[in-house]
Motif scaffolding. Structure first.
Motif, PDB file in Angstrom:
ATOM      1  N   UNK A 241      73.741  70.234  36.394  1.00  0.00           N
ATOM      2  CA  UNK A 241      74.914  70.252  37.259  1.00  0.00           C
ATOM      3  C   UNK A 241      74.725  71.264  38.375  1.00  0.00           C
ATOM      4  N   UNK A 242      75.283  70.943  39.536  1.00  0.00           N
ATOM      5  CA  UNK A 242      75.209  71.859  40.659  1.00  0.00           C
ATOM      6  C   UNK A 242      76.179  73.012  40.449  1.00  0.00           C
TER       7      UNK A 242
ATOM      8  N   UNK B 100      63.864  57.188  26.749  1.00  0.00           N
ATOM      9  CA  UNK B 100      62.835  57.093  25.720  1.00  0.00           C
ATOM     10  C   UNK B 100      61.459  57.313  26.347  1.00  0.00           C
ATOM     11  N   UNK B 101      61.209  56.676  27.493  1.00  0.00           N
ATOM     12  CA  UNK B 101      59.963  56.846  28.232  1.00  0.00           C
ATOM     13  C   UNK B 101      60.314  56.992  29.705  1.00  0.00           C
ATOM     14  N   UNK B 102      59.823  58.041  30.349  1.00  0.00           N
ATOM     15  CA  UNK B 102      60.096  58.152  31.769  1.00  0.00           C
ATOM     16  C   UNK B 102      59.897  59.545  32.321  1.00  0.00           C
ATOM     17  N   UNK B 103      60.406  59.726  33.535  1.00  0.00           N
ATOM     18  CA  UNK B 103      60.367  61.004  34.235  1.00  0.00           C
ATOM     19  C   UNK B 103      61.717  61.247  34.882  1.00  0.00           C
ATOM     20  N   UNK B 104      61.956  62.497  35.278  1.00  0.00           N
ATOM     21  CA  UNK B 104      63.204  62.841  35.946  1.00  0.00           C
ATOM     22  C   UNK B 104      62.918  63.795  37.092  1.00  0.00           C
ATOM     23  N   UNK B 105      63.464  63.476  38.256  1.00  0.00           N
ATOM     24  CA  UNK B 105      63.406  64.365  39.417  1.00  0.00           C
ATOM     25  C   UNK B 105      64.814  64.469  39.975  1.00  0.00           C
ATOM     26  N   UNK B 106      65.407  65.655  39.849  1.00  0.00           N
ATOM     27  CA  UNK B 106      66.771  65.888  40.313  1.00  0.00           C
ATOM     28  C   UNK B 106      66.729  67.056  41.293  1.00  0.00           C
ATOM     29  N   UNK B 107      66.765  66.740  42.578  1.00  0.00           N
ATOM     30  CA  UNK B 107      66.606  67.735  43.638  1.00  0.00           C
ATOM     31  C   UNK B 107      65.277  68.486  43.434  1.00  0.00           C
ATOM     32  N   UNK B 108      65.351  69.798  43.186  1.00  0.00           N
ATOM     33  CA  UNK B 108      64.129  70.585  42.994  1.00  0.00           C
ATOM     34  C   UNK B 108      63.654  70.611  41.540  1.00  0.00           C
TER      35      UNK B 108
ATOM     36  N   UNK C 165      71.263  56.209  31.009  1.00  0.00           N
ATOM     37  CA  UNK C 165      70.346  56.107  29.871  1.00  0.00           C
ATOM     38  C   UNK C 165      69.419  54.925  30.122  1.00  0.00           C
ATOM     39  N   UNK C 166      68.133  55.142  29.907  1.00  0.00           N
ATOM     40  CA  UNK C 166      67.139  54.086  30.092  1.00  0.00           C
ATOM     41  C   UNK C 166      66.174  54.111  28.924  1.00  0.00           C
ATOM     42  N   UNK C 167      65.638  52.934  28.603  1.00  0.00           N
ATOM     43  CA  UNK C 167      64.576  52.888  27.605  1.00  0.00           C
ATOM     44  C   UNK C 167      63.256  53.308  28.232  1.00  0.00           C
ATOM     45  N   UNK C 168      62.902  52.691  29.363  1.00  0.00           N
ATOM     46  CA  UNK C 168      61.672  53.062  30.057  1.00  0.00           C
ATOM     47  C   UNK C 168      61.940  53.020  31.552  1.00  0.00           C
ATOM     48  N   UNK C 169      61.865  54.190  32.183  1.00  0.00           N
ATOM     49  CA  UNK C 169      62.113  54.245  33.617  1.00  0.00           C
ATOM     50  C   UNK C 169      62.328  55.675  34.083  1.00  0.00           C
ATOM     51  N   UNK C 170      62.193  55.869  35.388  1.00  0.00           N
ATOM     52  CA  UNK C 170      62.391  57.181  36.004  1.00  0.00           C
ATOM     53  C   UNK C 170      63.790  57.267  36.577  1.00  0.00           C
ATOM     54  N   UNK C 171      64.299  58.491  36.669  1.00  0.00           N
ATOM     55  CA  UNK C 171      65.513  58.747  37.447  1.00  0.00           C
ATOM     56  C   UNK C 171      65.163  59.738  38.537  1.00  0.00           C
ATOM     57  N   UNK C 172      65.629  59.467  39.754  1.00  0.00           N
ATOM     58  CA  UNK C 172      65.362  60.352  40.880  1.00  0.00           C
ATOM     59  C   UNK C 172      66.659  60.515  41.662  1.00  0.00           C
ATOM     60  N   UNK C 173      67.052  61.769  41.857  1.00  0.00           N
ATOM     61  CA  UNK C 173      68.264  62.100  42.606  1.00  0.00           C
ATOM     62  C   UNK C 173      67.856  62.932  43.819  1.00  0.00           C
ATOM     63  N   UNK C 174      68.204  62.466  45.018  1.00  0.00           N
ATOM     64  CA  UNK C 174      67.774  63.128  46.243  1.00  0.00           C
ATOM     65  C   UNK C 174      68.986  63.451  47.118  1.00  0.00           C
TER      66      UNK C 174
END
Length: 234
Positions: free
Chosen positions: A207-208, A185-193, A223-232
């Motif tokens: 997907x790779x 609902x609120x957030x950011x996403x960083x998945x590799x590049x 799934x999040x209401x408010x938060x970032x997801x980061x995959x490194x």
């Protein structure tokens, strides 16, 4: 606006707002509740149409009234006093704390134990080494950190996290393929590049190239209401 304000800041503001509303309703008469909700709606709808002049006017009027309403609430004045007391207490205790804290290694989990548990409050992370079990949890408030380099993955693995407020960070080995379905609902996403700086009630599918062909492969559903997801990669 969101790219100028971190999700952690938004999460803290949401928590403060929930505490203030609860205290105003249960401890006081709640006379300011209507003004608070009305100004909050002005801010929300103003932000939705912020690219137009009317949206900007609505947003800033709502924000000014929101701040004025919050500052006029008795519970806020009490919280400010409490914050000052805690600040003084922490300052007096700071000299007693060790300058070189130790960080003990986490326990090694057996296959019967869950990798992560469902927690209503607090941060949680995978231990220093562990036997893999599929992760299927829900969370309340706090950050989740999963390091897949500290375990031996099967050919197919699943991570499913349903979370309210907090960030999710996943470290993935270079030889591991992934598929991600993320909603926020609120957030950011960083998945590799790949990077998405603003998520407002949106879904992301990633997907790779060799997922489903090479192994190991990990399917990630979050799934999040408010938060970032980061995959490194690690």
């Amino acid at each position: 606006m969101l790219n100028k304000m971190g999700t952690d800041t938004i999460n803290k503001l949401l928590l403060v707002l929930v505490v203030v509303l609860a205290a105003e309703i249960f401890l006081f008469d709640g006379d300011n509740l209507f003004s608070l909700l009305f100004s909050g709606l002005l801010v929300y709808f103003g932000h939705r149409s912020y690219n137009r002049k009317a949206g900007k006017v609505m947003f800033w009027i709502g924000l000014v009234f929101l701040i004025m309403t919050i500052m006029s609430m008795a519970v806020v004045r009490f919280l400010l006093f409490l914050f000052l007391v805690l600040l003084i207490y922490n300052y007096t205790q700071s000299g007693k704390r060790s300058d070189s804290p130790s960080f003990p290694e986490g326990p090694v989990l057996t296959p019967e134990e869950p990798v992560l548990s469902s927690k209503l409050w607090g941060d949680d992370s995978t231990p220093s080494s562990y036997a893999w079990n599929d992760i299927n949890i829900h969370g309340g408030i706090g950050d989740k950190t999963i390091d897949l380099s500290r375990t031996v993955l099967p050919d197919k693995a699943l991570i499913s996290i349903r979370h309210l407020i907090g960030n999710i960070t996943i470290y993935v080995p270079y030889d591991t393929e992934i598929a991600i379905d993320h909603s926020s609902v609120i957030g950011r996403a960083t998945i590799f590049d790949f990077e998405k700086k603003e998520l407002w009630n949106q879904n992301i599918h990633y997907r790779t190239e060799h997922y489903g062909i090479a192994s190991p492969g990990v399917r990630i559903v979050t799934s999040v209401f408010s938060g970032d997801i980061e995959v490194k990669r690690i």
